[in-house]
Write an enzyme that holds these catalytic residues in place. Structure first.
Site, PDB file in Angstrom:
ATOM      1  N   LEU A  58     -22.324 -27.921 -35.370  1.00 18.10           N
ATOM      2  CA  LEU A  58     -21.094 -27.310 -35.874  1.00 18.10           C
ATOM      3  C   LEU A  58     -20.572 -26.336 -34.835  1.00 18.10           C
ATOM      4  O   LEU A  58     -21.234 -25.343 -34.522  1.00 18.10           O
ATOM      5  CB  LEU A  58     -21.354 -26.561 -37.181  1.00 18.10           C
ATOM      6  N   GLY A  69     -20.951 -20.932 -35.683  1.00 20.02           N
ATOM      7  CA  GLY A  69     -21.586 -21.905 -34.798  1.00 20.02           C
ATOM      8  C   GLY A  69     -23.025 -22.165 -35.165  1.00 20.02           C
ATOM      9  O   GLY A  69     -23.820 -21.243 -35.240  1.00 20.02           O
ATOM     10  N   SER A  70     -23.398 -23.411 -35.404  1.00 18.58           N
ATOM     11  CA  SER A  70     -24.740 -23.669 -35.901  1.00 18.58           C
ATOM     12  C   SER A  70     -25.088 -25.155 -35.839  1.00 18.58           C
ATOM     13  O   SER A  70     -24.396 -25.960 -35.228  1.00 18.58           O
ATOM     14  CB  SER A  70     -24.863 -23.163 -37.342  1.00 18.58           C
ATOM     15  N   ARG A  71     -26.174 -25.491 -36.525  1.00 12.79           N
ATOM     16  CA  ARG A  71     -26.675 -26.860 -36.539  1.00 12.79           C
ATOM     17  C   ARG A  71     -27.251 -27.137 -37.925  1.00 12.79           C
ATOM     18  O   ARG A  71     -27.847 -26.267 -38.553  1.00 12.79           O
ATOM     19  CB  ARG A  71     -27.762 -26.994 -35.473  1.00 12.79           C
TER      20      ARG A  71
END
Length: 214
Positions: free
Chosen positions: A95, A182-184
């Site tokens: 993301l 912001g991430s996963r």
């Protein structure tokens, strides 16, 4: 556009500051105030975009697995559970700061387990982030199949929000959390799952189909 309530702690103070900045520009007309007002405007637009929470239409098909997040598929690989030895498929979604960051449930079922682990804040696009980064995991059980999903913090993301608790029942596509900035998101599905996505595909949480259970 509906906004995620998790963003209110940032958006409300920023909006008030922005309004005061605009008023100050009209009253004093200082060059420095124009710069500050411009920066605040950019920050406000960014936060409004980041915390948007669009309505998603959930498919009614049987045995489907929905994407838990918006973003880009950056990895699909085989995975073996180190405890049970069960063979699984891992699908990783990255993301960016421009994606919707609301997380949604992949299959209807009960939250069998929930675990949170402290860790690093590597770039979420780095595959080491799946193991090393700060993360939250929930295990969903629909009575016949179990699916694990991880919310993983990234380089900028420092806050994981997860409302799901052990024993809670969730519907397909229901909202269960959010990761800030912001991430996963990693999802582990049974090996025999008929996948409908491939690497580099763009998916939307709660509406894109990851695959179908056997």
């Amino acid at each position: 556009m509906k906004l995620a309530p998790e963003g209110s702690i940032i958006i409300y103070p920023l909006t008030i500051t922005w309004v005061l900045g605009i008023i100050a520009v009209y009253v004093y007309s200082w060059d420095s105030l124009y710069i500050v007002s411009g920066v605040l405007s950019i920050l406000l637009i960014f936060c409004l975009n980041f915390f948007r929470d669009p309505k998603r239409i959930v498919s009614k098909q049987d045995n489907l697995i929905l994407s838990p997040a918006d973003g880009k598929i950056i990895k699909i690989s085989d995975f073996e559970d180190p405890k049970s030895g069960e063979k699984l498929k891992l699908i990783s979604i990255f993301l960016s700061v421009f994606n919707v960051h609301v997380n949604r449930i992949q299959i209807a079922g009960k939250i069998e387990a929930k675990r949170s682990n402290k860790g690093k804040f590597l770039n979420a696009a780095n595959h080491k982030a799946s193991l090393d980064n700060e993360q939250n995991a929930i295990l969903l059980n629909n009575g016949s199949v179990k699916i694990l999903v991880k919310q993983i913090a990234g380089l900028i993301a420092r806050r994981i929000v997860c409302y799901a608790k052990e024993g809670d029942d969730y519907q397909l596509g229901q909202r269960f959390g959010l990761i800030r900035f912001g991430s996963r998101t990693d999802i582990f599905v049974p090996e025999g799952t008929e996948l409908k996505v491939k690497k580099d595909d763009i998916v939307s949480g709660g509406s894109s189909i990851i695959g179908y259970l056997k």
